[in-house]
Every structure is written in structure tokens, then in C-alpha cells.
Scaffold this active site. Sequence first.
Site, mmCIF file in Angstrom:
data_model
loop_
_atom_site.group_PDB
_atom_site.id
_atom_site.type_symbol
_atom_site.label_atom_id
_atom_site.label_comp_id
_atom_site.label_asym_id
_atom_site.label_seq_id
_atom_site.Cartn_x
_atom_site.Cartn_y
_atom_site.Cartn_z
ATOM 1 N N CYS A 217 0.944 -1.339 -0.087
ATOM 2 C CA CYS A 217 -0.093 -0.050 0.025
ATOM 3 C C CYS A 217 0.922 1.261 -0.049
ATOM 4 C CB CYS A 217 -0.896 -0.005 1.112
ATOM 5 S SG CYS A 217 -0.102 -0.128 2.753
ATOM 6 N N HIS B 26 -2.025 1.125 7.110
ATOM 7 C CA HIS B 26 -2.710 0.700 5.767
ATOM 8 C C HIS B 26 -2.850 2.466 5.052
ATOM 9 C CE1 HIS B 26 -4.197 -0.842 2.321
ATOM 10 N NE2 HIS B 26 -5.258 -0.045 2.309
ATOM 11 N N HIS C 230 -6.197 1.995 -3.585
ATOM 12 C CA HIS C 230 -5.152 1.557 -2.674
ATOM 13 C C HIS C 230 -4.683 0.265 -3.026
ATOM 14 C CE1 HIS C 230 -8.127 -0.872 0.116
ATOM 15 N NE2 HIS C 230 -8.716 -0.395 -1.076
#
Length: 246
Positions: A132, A187, A199
Site C-alpha cells: 500500500c 494501511h 489503494h
Amino acid sequence: MLKNLAYITILACLATSCSVFRPAASKPAPGVVAEGNPNGVQFLSNVSVKPDTRKDNSRSAITEMNTNLGNVPEPGADAKAIETYPALKFKYAILENCSVEDLDNPKLLSFMDYWYGTPYHYGGTTREGIDCSAFAFLLMSSVYGVATLPRTSKEQYEASRHIRRNELQEGDLVFFHTLGKRRAVTHVGVYLRNNKFVHASVSGVMISDMNDGYYDRHFVGAGRVLDPAQADAGTQASVGSRSAGL
């Protein structure tokens, strides 16, 4: 006497038989080219069809008809304009729940489409696999010219200027906690519009909705690394420097 009468009757029949059958024999048989119409075949009621010499590759038994349908109305100006948008815009307009006119950053669309579906791989930085924070770094660098974003999601959160959720704009970063009950950032994604963000999830690079139960519950905060000038210059090859406070 009777024999002579029978003989006369037979002769009369023979004499009239030719005149009875001659008109029928003079009619052209079906499929015979009629006189005066060498290029066509004559049928009843003097209707003729000219054979089509063009090759029919479809092998269909239906011949082409030259039918004049008249003038077809031209579509309106709005219909013509919308047809000029590339298929890429329609694809992401659906994914982002917006109109094609809203998608005015071709660099962002091209970048997302290039990476879309790439599998997740922790520590990865290529299309073979990416995580990510690497995806966020590459997007911000390629699309907005932000080349000094830190590598990890936690560092990206600390380096960005924190903003409220209702202030989110395209190019802002959104952060989540995905490990255990701690609210530490693990994240990151890049915000698009209408609560959508792109993402590198465990399912691969994709667009998700922040209002979905999981992301809504695990949302930590949002950060901005673009100043207004950079955000407006997202479609250009180069942009200004990062905002203060990074």
C-alpha cells in the site's frame, strides 16, 4: 356412314388441338430469361429482379435491398460530446460513482488503470506485487510530482498535514489500522472523490469506499501532502514543491 362421321370428328379435334395448346407453350418457363430483359429473370406480372454480381461472404440466402430510409436525425450536441470521452473515463466514472465530466486528470486515470488489479505483496514495488505505501508513493510521485514521500504508511501519516474527513480532496491520503486493536497506522490509500479511494489492498490494487463497514471502522485519519498549486497542476508533467509541514 357412321365410320365417315367418326373420321370427320377425329380430324376436327386434331385441327383444333394446336390452337388450344400453343398460347400456353409460348409463355416463358420459370427461370428463363425473358426477351428484351437480358440481365434479369421475368416472372408473373412483369416483375423482374436483376442479379447481384457482388460476392456475399456471409453465405446468407438473403440478398441486399436498396431501401431509402430517409434522413436519420443527428444526435444532439450533448450526445455527440459524451461519445468523445474515452472508454477509460466511463470505466472509472462507474468505479468512482461520478460523471465522466468530473474526471479531468488523465494522468491519474492512466496511472490507476496501469496498476489496477496488481496483486498485493508486502515490500513489493512492481507490477508483480506491490504494497500500500509503495503504491501511494508511486502515485503521488508520478501524478502529482511528490517525490519525497516517506516509504511506510506510518511515516506518510506523520509527514502529512492532518485534515478532517469532510475536507478530503483528490490526491489526499487516507490512513487505516488493520492489525489488532491498536490504532497505529498500517494501511494507506489515495483519496479520489465521493468517499472512494484507490489503494493496494490484500485483494490487489483496487478502488474501495470509505463508508464500507471495514474501512469506516478502521479509519484513522487523513493527510494532505499537496498545496493548492500542486493539486491544480495534477495533469501537468511537473508540479511545485510540497507544502510546508512535511
